[in-house]
Write a protein that holds these residues in place. Structure first.
Motif: not given
Length: 530
Positions: A55, A57, A65, A79-80, A83-84, A89, A91
């Motif tokens: 991730w 972002s 992160s 959010e992570g 997105s998967s 995810f 990080f």
């Protein structure tokens, strides 16, 4: 010219070089080492075949992160996950590779895998300390659980019951000093929380700390200082010395010396019937056990009981249902018409407390769901990658697995209107009948409620926490009406209070919360009415 001026004149030319040297030694060198290890750690982790996608972002060099991880943790995890395709995810926080497990396969892996270390993950990502990176951490945790369960066996709890009821009676009587039928104000996190601290120490703590108010207050002061000073910077840079970590070491030293002082007295022949004596007789690591009790038990139980008091003050309907349950138990067990409600409650057995308060227990459970934000962590110290179910992804060796509680606790599919305080989620439709059911047994998906652990790692203090919290809340509802208020005692109409969902654990609110209370009417016969 005095001696001070002479010394100052000699030191002044070297002051700035000394400052520069200290900066180099304690800041620049650790940062440089961390930068190098982070770069190569990230590079190696990125080569781990099968790890969930990264991730990216808000990803920064050196920090990874860390900023969203500390500042908006829930948003980052949600959010992570979104997105998967699998809900998983990767990080980085500094050079630590973390795999967030958000889907069903990830949830099963997190709570069911025997190769994920709870102790090493919590020490490094929650406490900001450095673990031994070997089995000693896990063996220590298992020994703690074994000792804790021994100290909370039913026969031992039953023996502790009288002194606990005395503590709760004293607490209630102090509140009752207010004039009858007049409102008084409390902050539950400054009144209920210290009571829970005392009750826990009665069962699994040190008797000497309870002998006078001054000693108890000092122990609570030292604990709160130790518990609240967790250096987030050290999670990213473990070798960096920070002011926050220095404070933690100071308060830890205060607690350590207090424990050692009592241990020396006990070894000199001063025996007591308490947890500390049991640990000494069994040749256990006393310091490790007591620090574990303080960190894992008191914060959780103290905050839960305090939040529950707040939630009931803001939920008149559930406050009334809990009170009706207490009144019904009192009526059932009253020996004669003149026996007071307080006397009846003080005479209840352990079995009665654990079996006849289903609405209060459901309220306790709902409080944990609402008030406990943050993520759990484990470390893969098994020496091999751990498959994440059938996703084709893995938690690489040496990486950390995380699970954010809001993945289930704030999922509207599992908990409709999840931000609402509704203990009825855990009760049969006949709420007034008081039938209690375990939600986990009725859900098709596993691990949908993880407030006191799930799978391989259930909270060993769950029984003690439910029992002691039920006794405290029952006494409050027996004697007092509760309402939300400001610090001056004026009734307020405010949104239902809740914790910071970006927080990393169950905690006290950042802004003080007040409730007001007044004594209920008690008639001559000892029954309670409005």
């Amino acid at each position: 010219m005095n001696q001070f001026d002479v010394v100052r004149g000699l030191v002044r030319p070297y002051a700035w070089p000394l400052v520069a040297f200290m900066l180099l030694l304690f800041v620049l060198v650790p940062l440089t080492v961390s930068s190098v290890t982070f770069y190569y750690g990230q590079k190696l982790s990125s080569l781990s075949k099968g790890a969930p996608a990264h991730w990216s972002s808000s990803h920064l060099p050196l920090l990874g992160s860390a900023l969203p991880f500390f500042q908006r943790r829930r948003g980052m995890f949600m959010e992570g996950r979104g997105s998967s395709a699998t809900g998983n995810f990767s990080f980085f926080v500094g050079r630590k590779h973390i795999v967030s497990l958000g889907g069903l396969d990830g949830r099963k892996t997190f709570f069911e895998s025997k190769n994920l270390s709870v102790s090493q993950g919590a020490i490094e990502l929650l406490a900001g300390l450095v673990s031994t990176n070997d089995d000693r951490e896990d063996y220590g945790a298992q020994d703690f659980i074994k000792s804790f369960l021994t100290l909370t066996r039913p026969e031992i709890l039953a023996r502790k019951l009288p002194v606990l009821t005395d503590d709760i009676r004293d607490f209630s009587q102090r509140l009752s000093l207010a004039p009858a039928r007049q409102w008084r104000v409390i902050n539950p996190f400054e009144t209920v929380y210290p009571l829970m601290f005392k009750l826990i120490l009665r069962v699994v703590g040190v008797s000497e700390w309870l002998e006078d108010a001054k000693t108890l207050d000092r122990a609570l002061w030292a604990f709160c200082g130790f518990e609240s000073n967790c250096s987030r910077t050290r999670i990213v840079f473990p070798s960096l010395i920070t002011l926050t970590h220095a404070k933690k070491l100071f308060f830890g030293a205060v607690l350590y010396m207090a424990i050692e002082k009592v241990v020396k007295q006990r070894k000199a022949g001063k025996r007591r019937d308490d947890a500390l004596q049991f640990l000494l007789d069994q040749n256990k690591d006393v310091v490790r056990f007591l620090f574990s009790v303080l960190m894992s038990g008191i914060t959780t139980q103290g905050c839960t009981a305090s939040w529950l008091t707040v939630f009931l003050a803001h939920s008149p309907a559930w406050q009334a249902l809990c009170r009706a349950e207490v009144d019904a138990v009192v009526a059932k067990h009253r020996a004669n018409p003149s026996q007071s409600a307080d006397d009846v409650l003080e005479g209840l057995s352990l079995q009665t407390w654990e079996s006849e308060f289903p609405v209060t227990i459901a309220s306790f459970r709902e409080t944990i769901r609402l008030a406990m934000p943050g993520a759990m962590f484990r470390k893969n110290a098994s020496g091999a990658a751990i498959p994440i179910g059938d996703t084709g992804e893995v938690v690489p060796d040496g990486a950390y697995a995380s699970f954010h509680l809001d993945n289930v606790h704030m999922d509207s599919a599992l908990y409709p209107d999840p931000a609402t305080f509704n203990p009825g989620r855990y009760l049969t439709p006949e709420v007034n009948g008081g039938s209690y059911e375990d939600l986990n047994l009725k859900q098709e998906e596993p691990h949908t409620y993880v407030g006191w652990g799930s799978g391989r790692h259930l909270c060993p203090g769950m029984r003690l926490a439910k029992w002691e919290t039920t006794m405290v809340v029952s006494r409050l509802l027996t004697n007092f009406d509760l309402e939300p208020s400001d610090r001056n005692g004026s009734e307020v109409q405010v949104p239902f209070p809740g914790p910071d969902r970006n927080g990393y654990r169950l905690d006290k609110p950042k802004v003080p919360i007040f409730i007001r209370y007044k004594a209920r009417d008690v008639n001559v016969g000892g029954s309670l009415g409005e």
